[in-house]
Design a protein around this motif. Structure first.
Motif, mmCIF file in Angstrom:
data_model
loop_
_atom_site.group_PDB
_atom_site.id
_atom_site.type_symbol
_atom_site.label_atom_id
_atom_site.label_comp_id
_atom_site.label_asym_id
_atom_site.label_seq_id
_atom_site.Cartn_x
_atom_site.Cartn_y
_atom_site.Cartn_z
ATOM 1 N N THR A 79 68.039 -10.895 24.740
ATOM 2 C CA THR A 79 69.128 -11.156 23.821
ATOM 3 C C THR A 79 69.090 -9.902 22.742
ATOM 4 O O THR A 79 68.020 -9.805 22.008
ATOM 5 C CB THR A 79 68.660 -12.677 22.966
ATOM 6 N N TYR A 80 70.403 -9.501 22.495
ATOM 7 C CA TYR A 80 70.411 -8.434 21.594
ATOM 8 C C TYR A 80 71.634 -8.918 20.415
ATOM 9 O O TYR A 80 72.202 -10.040 20.716
ATOM 10 C CB TYR A 80 70.901 -7.015 22.270
ATOM 11 N N TRP A 81 71.994 -8.124 19.704
ATOM 12 C CA TRP A 81 73.114 -8.451 18.848
ATOM 13 C C TRP A 81 74.256 -7.263 18.194
ATOM 14 O O TRP A 81 73.556 -6.283 18.650
ATOM 15 C CB TRP A 81 72.775 -9.524 17.540
ATOM 16 N N TYR A 82 75.179 -7.607 17.816
ATOM 17 C CA TYR A 82 75.811 -6.569 17.354
ATOM 18 C C TYR A 82 76.399 -6.880 15.741
ATOM 19 O O TYR A 82 76.581 -8.203 15.507
ATOM 20 C CB TYR A 82 77.143 -6.235 18.081
ATOM 21 N N HIS A 83 76.230 -5.865 14.967
ATOM 22 C CA HIS A 83 76.797 -6.253 13.564
ATOM 23 C C HIS A 83 77.216 -4.932 12.993
ATOM 24 O O HIS A 83 77.024 -3.820 13.227
ATOM 25 C CB HIS A 83 75.451 -6.718 12.893
ATOM 26 N N PRO A 84 77.906 -4.838 11.718
ATOM 27 C CA PRO A 84 78.337 -3.815 10.985
ATOM 28 C C PRO A 84 77.125 -2.867 10.418
ATOM 29 O O PRO A 84 76.055 -3.629 10.213
ATOM 30 C CB PRO A 84 79.069 -3.994 9.677
ATOM 31 N N HIS A 85 77.222 -1.510 10.300
ATOM 32 C CA HIS A 85 76.162 -0.766 9.818
ATOM 33 C C HIS A 85 76.572 0.430 8.953
ATOM 34 O O HIS A 85 76.072 1.289 9.033
ATOM 35 C CB HIS A 85 75.465 -0.482 10.928
ATOM 36 N N LEU A 86 77.786 -0.108 8.220
ATOM 37 C CA LEU A 86 78.130 1.137 7.343
ATOM 38 C C LEU A 86 77.173 1.075 6.068
ATOM 39 O O LEU A 86 76.912 0.284 5.448
ATOM 40 C CB LEU A 86 79.498 0.697 6.864
ATOM 41 N N HIS A 87 76.896 2.364 5.643
ATOM 42 C CA HIS A 87 75.987 2.584 4.750
ATOM 43 C C HIS A 87 76.260 2.085 3.389
ATOM 44 O O HIS A 87 77.448 2.523 3.061
ATOM 45 C CB HIS A 87 75.410 4.034 4.677
ATOM 46 N N GLY A 88 75.631 0.950 2.711
ATOM 47 C CA GLY A 88 76.145 0.568 1.564
ATOM 48 C C GLY A 88 76.795 -0.451 1.726
ATOM 49 O O GLY A 88 77.131 -1.295 0.527
ATOM 50 N N LYS A 89 77.336 -0.981 2.982
ATOM 51 C CA LYS A 89 78.288 -2.110 2.887
ATOM 52 C C LYS A 89 77.840 -3.047 4.024
ATOM 53 O O LYS A 89 78.679 -3.851 4.512
ATOM 54 C CB LYS A 89 79.628 -1.628 3.589
ATOM 55 N N THR A 90 76.676 -2.694 4.621
ATOM 56 C CA THR A 90 76.118 -3.526 5.837
ATOM 57 C C THR A 90 76.012 -4.961 5.004
ATOM 58 O O THR A 90 76.309 -6.098 5.892
ATOM 59 C CB THR A 90 74.766 -3.108 6.358
ATOM 60 N N LEU A 91 75.285 -5.208 4.008
ATOM 61 C CA LEU A 91 75.031 -6.544 3.354
ATOM 62 C C LEU A 91 76.400 -7.318 3.566
ATOM 63 O O LEU A 91 76.747 -8.417 3.833
ATOM 64 C CB LEU A 91 74.315 -6.549 2.287
#
Ligand code: C2O
Ligand code: CU
Ligand code: CU
Length: 558
Positions: free
Chosen positions: A119-131
């Motif tokens: 089980t893996y996942w995907y999510h945003p990873h823009l620096h400074g905007k991930t949270l």
């Protein structure tokens, strides 16, 4: 179907059914990050972000060995990235801060699925905007299937006896909007609905794929009445055998697959709980350090136990799995022989700070490559934590093996492929063994970081490039070396599947990566002997150098 269900809920929380994300299958996947609103609290619209919908996203079903194309159409109205967390792929396909997708733009990475079933996942990873983007709801599951897993008698009917569940702490304002901070989280969602909702599962062996998709807090999962369960998989694949557990801690980013035997339980209900009171001190969600002024670090649910969800057991399906396999797969951790050491220290400034963290004294800088790793070379990373709180360390592009936690061998449920590992606070240390066998790229780095998203956004992250392998290295021949007796007593005999008579050098390494014995041994027609009398009980890696080749293998000393 998932979103229709969301709109249909108007009654009390206890009646809410936990939705199962829809699936996407095939070789081409279309994902559209977008804004929307979701009715998380009855009668109130909360602004959220989702993929192909208002919140969360579809589960991508990938098959090992297939080449897939993921078309991301960014309709978010903001720059984003989509990171395939846990997948082994080239850094240019990883969706890291170096692969931004501008508002309105498309990004279409294409790659072969090389991962083990998990089980893996995907999510945003823009620096400074991930949270910001993750807490608003941008996250989805990836399930990788492979032949090895398919050969086992495990539940795998998606949404019936095999269910993905993402657990997410969030901070809601008084008007029930998601606040882009994570230190005072006041609510927990399960697949996007409030904690305390219900999942129906058939009266047979069922599989739950648990993901801590929170920005900050940990879970210590357990069932009411101390019901036992079996963990069968960690982040990046199945374990050797199911591990009986009564509690399971997952840090942000971590996954676990568990089996529950509901045979004969039709009509009953089971409660999955958070046991926050049992998290060790310094683990977010439990009791944090309270140094006078530090009390504002606490969220209202920290250090408490509460119900996460109810499983309501219904009738068995037509072809139920009714027993749990005794063995799963044969994991062979990376050999630590000849590994290069590397150290990464987590520090805070000032030392007691709970917000200002560094890796090896530095904050993340997009322009600064922190180090390079040579393709094909094994490294042992020692992660130390000189801060007051636990940090989940995450590595991109590859899974790793945990060698030790606080100097001890890892517990059984951590002895599989991992990509997130918790480094305990107050001088905790973890050793991991890492090797990048492909995808060298002189320009595009891989990330490593704390998966607490406010820490990551604030720069508790670094990056490295994988350099092309040096030429002229010794050929390594794994799997050609046999040991007997195994477990061994005072001696272990080895046999190489080659008719060689010559002197060899044998190097024996313990689980901590330390060379504990180096001896020369005559080899006669491929057979030889290593003295093991002086070795304490445990498992050992052996490297035999013979005629310019390196043979590797593992034996156990009784
Ligand atoms: Cu789940 Cu670098 O991230
Ligand atoms: Cu990742
Ligand atoms: Cu951290």
């Amino acid at each position: 179907m998932f979103f229709l269900a969301v709109l249909a809920w108007t009654n009390a929380v206890a009646q809410t059914t936990i939705p199962i994300p829809p699936t996407l299958e095939g070789m081409t996947f279309n994902l559209t990050p977008q804004q929307g609103t979701s009715e998380i609290f009855s009668g109130i619209q909360t602004n959220t972000i989702g993929y192909n919908g208002a919140m969360l996203g579809p589960t991508l079903i990938l098959n090992k060995g297939e080449t897939v194309t993921l078309n991301v159409h960014n309709q978010l109205g903001d720059t984003t990235t989509v990171h395939w967390h846990g997948l082994h792929l080239a850094p240019s396909n990883d969706g890291s801060p170096h692969n931004p997708i501008l508002a309105g733009a498309d990004w279409s990475p294409s790659f072969e699925v090389l991962d083990h079933a998990s089980t893996y996942w995907y999510h945003p990873h823009l620096h400074g905007k991930t949270l910001n983007q993750v807490v608003k709801g941008a996250a989805g599951f990836i399930i990788v299937r492979d032949d090895e897993e398919a050969a086992l008698n495990l539940p795998r009917t998606y949404g019936v006896d095999d269910v993905p569940l993402v657990f997410q702490w969030k901070t809601f304002s008084a008007d029930k909007q998601i606040v882009e901070m994570d230190e005072v989280d006041n609510e927990v969602l399960v697949n996007g609905v409030l904690r305390g909702s219900t999942l129906t599962m058939p009266a047979q062996v069922v599989r739950l794929r648990l993901l801590n998709g929170s920005s900050h807090r940990f879970f210590d999962f357990g069932f009411a009445n101390n019901l036992n369960f079996k963990q069968i998989g960690g982040d990046g694949g199945l374990l050797d055998a199911p591990v009986a557990m009564s509690k399971l801690m997952l840090a942000p980013g971590e996954r676990a697959e568990i089996l529950l035997d509901l045979t004969g339980k039709e009509g009953q209900t089971l409660i999955l709980k958070q046991f926050g009171s049992q998290l060790p001190q310094g683990y977010p969600g439990g009791m944090m350090m309270n140094m006078g002024g530090g009390s504002n670090m606490m969220g209202p649910l920290d250090d408490t136990d509460f119900d996460l969800m109810t499983i309501s057991v219904i009738a068995q399906t037509a072809n139920p799995v009714t027993s749990i396999p005794a063995v799963l797969v044969a994991n062979t951790p990376l050999s630590q022989i000849g590994a290069t050491p590397r150290s990464l220290a987590m520090t805070a400034q000032p030392m007691m700070s709970m917000t200002n963290f560094f890796l090896n004294g530095l904050k993340f800088d997009m322009e600064n490559i922190n180090f390079s790793v040579e393709q094909g070379k094994t490294e042992i990373w020692t992660l130390t934590n000189q801060t007051m709180m636990a940090h989940p360390f995450h590595l991109h592009g590859n899974s790793f093996w945990v060698v030790s936690v606080g100097g001890n061998p890892p517990p059984a449920n951590m002895r599989g492929r991992k990509d997130v590992v918790v480094v305990p606070p107050m001088n905790g240390s973890v050793k991991i063994v890492v090797r990048y066998d492909d995808f060298s790229d002189p320009d595009m780095p891989y990330m490593y970081h704390c998966h607490i998203l406010s820490h990551e956004d604030d720069g508790m992250m670094g990056q490295f490039i994988v350099t092309a392998p040096a030429t002229g290295t010794v050929e390594s021949v794994p799997g050609r070396l046999m040991f007997y007796p195994n477990p061994a007593g005072r001696n272990v005999f080895f046999e190489i599947n080659e008719d060689i008579t010559k002197g060899a050098v044998c190097q024996v390494t313990d689980v901590l990566g330390q060379v504990v014995s180096e001896q020369s041994a005559p080899v006669l027609n491929g057979k030889g002997r290593i003295e093991t009398e002086a070795l304490p009980a445990g498992s050992y890696a052996v490297r035999i150098l013979l005629e310019g080749k390196t043979y590797t293998g593992i034996f156990v000393k009784q």
